[in-house]
Design a protein around this motif. Structure first.
Motif, PDB file in Angstrom:
ATOM      1  N   GLU A  72       0.824  -1.215   0.000  1.00  0.00           N
ATOM      2  CA  GLU A  72       0.000   0.000   0.000  1.00  0.00           C
ATOM      3  C   GLU A  72       0.857   1.264   0.000  1.00  0.00           C
ATOM      4  O   GLU A  72       0.434   2.300  -0.506  1.00  0.00           O
ATOM      5  CB  GLU A  72      -0.943  -0.003   1.211  1.00  0.00           C
ATOM      6  CG  GLU A  72      -1.981  -1.117   1.180  1.00  0.00           C
ATOM      7  CD  GLU A  72      -2.909  -1.037  -0.024  1.00  0.00           C
ATOM      8  OE1 GLU A  72      -3.235   0.071  -0.473  1.00  0.00           O
ATOM      9  OE2 GLU A  72      -3.309  -2.113  -0.529  1.00  0.00           O
ATOM     10  N   ASP A  73       2.076   1.177   0.575  1.00  0.00           N
ATOM     11  CA  ASP A  73       2.951   2.353   0.595  1.00  0.00           C
ATOM     12  C   ASP A  73       3.739   2.516  -0.700  1.00  0.00           C
ATOM     13  O   ASP A  73       4.588   3.392  -0.818  1.00  0.00           O
ATOM     14  CB  ASP A  73       3.892   2.295   1.805  1.00  0.00           C
ATOM     15  CG  ASP A  73       4.905   1.152   1.705  1.00  0.00           C
ATOM     16  OD1 ASP A  73       4.903   0.404   0.692  1.00  0.00           O
ATOM     17  OD2 ASP A  73       5.706   1.001   2.646  1.00  0.00           O
ATOM     18  N   GLY A  74       3.483   1.652  -1.675  1.00  0.00           N
ATOM     19  CA  GLY A  74       4.140   1.765  -2.980  1.00  0.00           C
ATOM     20  C   GLY A  74       5.424   0.957  -3.110  1.00  0.00           C
ATOM     21  O   GLY A  74       5.970   0.845  -4.214  1.00  0.00           O
ATOM     22  N   SER A  75       5.907   0.407  -2.000  1.00  0.00           N
ATOM     23  CA  SER A  75       7.158  -0.357  -2.065  1.00  0.00           C
ATOM     24  C   SER A  75       6.932  -1.694  -2.765  1.00  0.00           C
ATOM     25  O   SER A  75       5.840  -2.267  -2.713  1.00  0.00           O
ATOM     26  CB  SER A  75       7.724  -0.576  -0.663  1.00  0.00           C
ATOM     27  OG  SER A  75       6.824  -1.346   0.110  1.00  0.00           O
ATOM     28  N   LEU A  76       7.982  -2.194  -3.403  1.00  0.00           N
ATOM     29  CA  LEU A  76       7.915  -3.453  -4.143  1.00  0.00           C
ATOM     30  C   LEU A  76       8.631  -4.565  -3.393  1.00  0.00           C
ATOM     31  O   LEU A  76       9.602  -4.307  -2.681  1.00  0.00           O
ATOM     32  CB  LEU A  76       8.564  -3.299  -5.524  1.00  0.00           C
ATOM     33  CG  LEU A  76       7.920  -2.320  -6.492  1.00  0.00           C
ATOM     34  CD1 LEU A  76       8.781  -2.179  -7.742  1.00  0.00           C
ATOM     35  CD2 LEU A  76       6.512  -2.767  -6.864  1.00  0.00           C
ATOM     36  N   LYS A  77       8.138  -5.790  -3.585  1.00  0.00           N
ATOM     37  CA  LYS A  77       8.838  -6.990  -3.109  1.00  0.00           C
ATOM     38  C   LYS A  77       8.856  -7.975  -4.257  1.00  0.00           C
ATOM     39  O   LYS A  77       7.905  -8.045  -5.051  1.00  0.00           O
ATOM     40  CB  LYS A  77       8.109  -7.621  -1.921  1.00  0.00           C
ATOM     41  CG  LYS A  77       8.355  -6.907  -0.616  1.00  0.00           C
ATOM     42  CD  LYS A  77       8.380  -7.909   0.524  1.00  0.00           C
ATOM     43  CE  LYS A  77       8.842  -7.226   1.785  1.00  0.00           C
ATOM     44  NZ  LYS A  77       9.888  -7.934   2.447  1.00  0.00           N
ATOM     45  N   ALA A  78       9.924  -8.757  -4.343  1.00  0.00           N
ATOM     46  CA  ALA A  78      10.034  -9.756  -5.408  1.00  0.00           C
ATOM     47  C   ALA A  78      10.510 -11.075  -4.819  1.00  0.00           C
ATOM     48  O   ALA A  78      11.324 -11.105  -3.887  1.00  0.00           O
ATOM     49  CB  ALA A  78      11.007  -9.280  -6.483  1.00  0.00           C
TER      50      ALA A  78
END
Ligand code: FES
Length: 141
Positions: A72-78
């Motif tokens: 929701e805060d715009g950060s990405l995870k992969a």
């Protein structure tokens, strides 16, 4: 008798032995059956445009064996989508749930955590960043 002599039995058998039999050794194997594991990213991989992953959603990049999610805060995870159970490539994403086709393990695409056995080990996390509007994932986290 005119013409070529009839081939001997030995000649016929030798020819048959050299003729490939369609299908033998060429059948498609699912990963894990032939011992060849699907590739995890070994270096930076350009997955696509940053805008392809919506906030609160995940996108599966099948060709790269990577899933990317955006919080929701715009950060990405992969995460690598090579299953930690027997290394099948996971090919199904339902919302933010990854489902392995081989034995039914399920993983959370946002955390990599196991949601359903038989897998017991989380997915391998990858580093991810946006460069010039492109999502770049790499294994060096
Ligand atoms: Fe994925 Fe077995 S390889 S559940």
């Amino acid at each position: 008798m005119p013409g070529r002599p009839a081939p001997s039995r030995r000649t016929v058998l030798r020819s048959a032995a050299l003729t490939p039999v369609a299908g033998l050794g060429l059948a498609a194997c699912s990963p894990g059956e032939d011992g060849a594991a699907p590739a995890r990213p070994t270096g930076p991989v350009d997955l696509g445009a940053d805008g392809e992953v919506a906030t609160g959603a995940a996108k599966l990049y099948r060709d790269a064996n990577v899933v990317v999610s955006r919080a929701e805060d715009g950060s990405l995870k992969a995460f690598s989508t090579v299953c930690t159970h027997a290394r099948c490539p996971i090919n199904k994403l339902e919302g933010t749930k990854l489902v392995c086709p081989c034995h039914g393990s399920e993983f959370d695409a946002r955390t990599g955590e196991v949601l359903h056995a038989p897998a017991s080990v989380p997915l391998m996390e990858l580093s991810v960043e946006v460069k010039r509007g492109r999502i770049i994932a790499s294994p060096d986290i």
